[in-house]
Design an enzyme around this catalytic site. Structure first.
Site: not given
Length: 329
Positions: A71-72, A134, A158, A163, A186, A225
């Site tokens: 994401t980052t 989604y 994760y 999100r 994570k 993380i």
């Protein structure tokens, strides 16, 4: 072969072959993993020179692993060609100094399988996999999705419902934890969930920088993380490896809170540009923080000490016109 498949011959495959195969046990020992930023050139392509500087800073300051294209790192704004190229580049240049974990997750199991095959083919040490977002799926579908990729190599799952729109419940994690390639989770659902896992022997990294100190020293997390370690890797290493340190944690909290004043990685991108570490270039839909927030960052750096933050020059406020927003690249 599909167009997004990466041409493996473009990489030095001999270098990949020289790297020792990594086990899930080795990944489980990592305490500070940086979710590394991806910098850009004015035309929107990757700025690999700036990226390599960022990587070297992380390694010199004790990061033990990096997430590439998470994401980052804006993996969701990359083509698969870009994604696999950046993983391969990171392995070839830095794979002997740090563990490289490629984000090869997708809401499509088919894409996740293809990307993970390519990631391990170019030498990544482990994969990061998110649950299908989604479209979502059933709990049985979650298990099947993860089992389809776990067979390929060491894997971190994760969980970030804010999100994806769907929590990965403990029942799913405990089912797939039987895989020898399951390195851990994570987890962004808080320290109560982390303790639930660690009490049962599941390795967990905190996905919340503001909670990671307590997660590590009070709830059994292996580490974090981290987004913040892009900016303050030495301080984050001390927070994860130096023992319980509530004063350092309190000192870092203003920076951490500022970093998440808008959805990540907006603030991080802005900060690294202000520090002169990357060019002030954003791939849309991300745009820089407004002037008032940029001024706040200058003051936060002063409070923490410029020597504790990445980059060599003075931190700048920057004008709005200094930023370049790229929609096509």
């Amino acid at each position: 072969m599909e167009s997004w498949y990466f041409n493996l011959h473009m990489l030095d495959m001999d270098a990949c072959a020289c790297l020792k195969e990594t086990s899930a046990e080795e990944i489980k020992s990592l305490r500070l993993i940086t979710a590394i930023k991806t910098p850009y050139l004015p035309d929107g392509r990757f700025d690999l020179e700036a990226y390599d500087r960022l990587m070297n800073i992380q390694i010199m300051n004790g990061a033990e692993g990096v997430i590439v294209g998470g994401t980052t790192g804006e993996g969701h704004l990359m083509s698969w060609d870009e994604h696999i190229m950046l993983i391969g580049h990171t392995i070839n240049c830095f794979g002997e100094s740090v563990k490289v974990i490629g984000n090869t997750g997708s809401n499509s199991t088919r894409e996740a399988i293809h990307a993970t095959e390519q990631g391990f083919a170019v030498g990544m040490h482990a994969a990061l996999h998110i649950n299908p977002y989604y479209g979502k799926t059933s709990l049985e579908g979650l298990v099947s999705h993860f089992e389809a990729v776990l067979s390929m190599g060491p894997t971190i799952i994760y969980n970030v419902p804010s999100r994806t729109g769907q929590d990965i419940p403990p029942a799913v994690i405990h089912t797939i934890a039987q895989s020898a390639n399951m390195a851990g989770v994570k987890e962004c659902m808080g320290n109560g969930r982390i303790k639930e896992y660690t009490d049962k022997g599941v390795v967990v990294w905190s996905g919340n920088d503001d909670q990671c100190h307590d997660a590590r020293w009070g709830y059994g997390a292996t580490g974090v993380i981290s987004v913040t370690s892009n900016l303050a890797p030495g301080l984050m290493r001390e927070l994860m490896l130096g023992g319980k340190n509530t004063s350092l944690n309190a000192k870092l909290l203003p920076l951490i809170e500022w970093l998440f004043c808008e959805p990540n990685p907006i603030a991080l991108n802005t900060a690294l540009a202000q520090l002169g570490v990357v060019r002030p270039i954003f791939r849309l839909p991300y745009v820089p923080l407004p002037l008032a927030r940029r001024v706040e960052f200058v003051n936060i750096v002063k409070e923490l000490g410029r020597e504790n933050i990445v980059g060599d020059g003075d931190v700048q406020v920057l004008d709005d016109d200094d930023f370049i927003l790229v929609g096509r690249y």
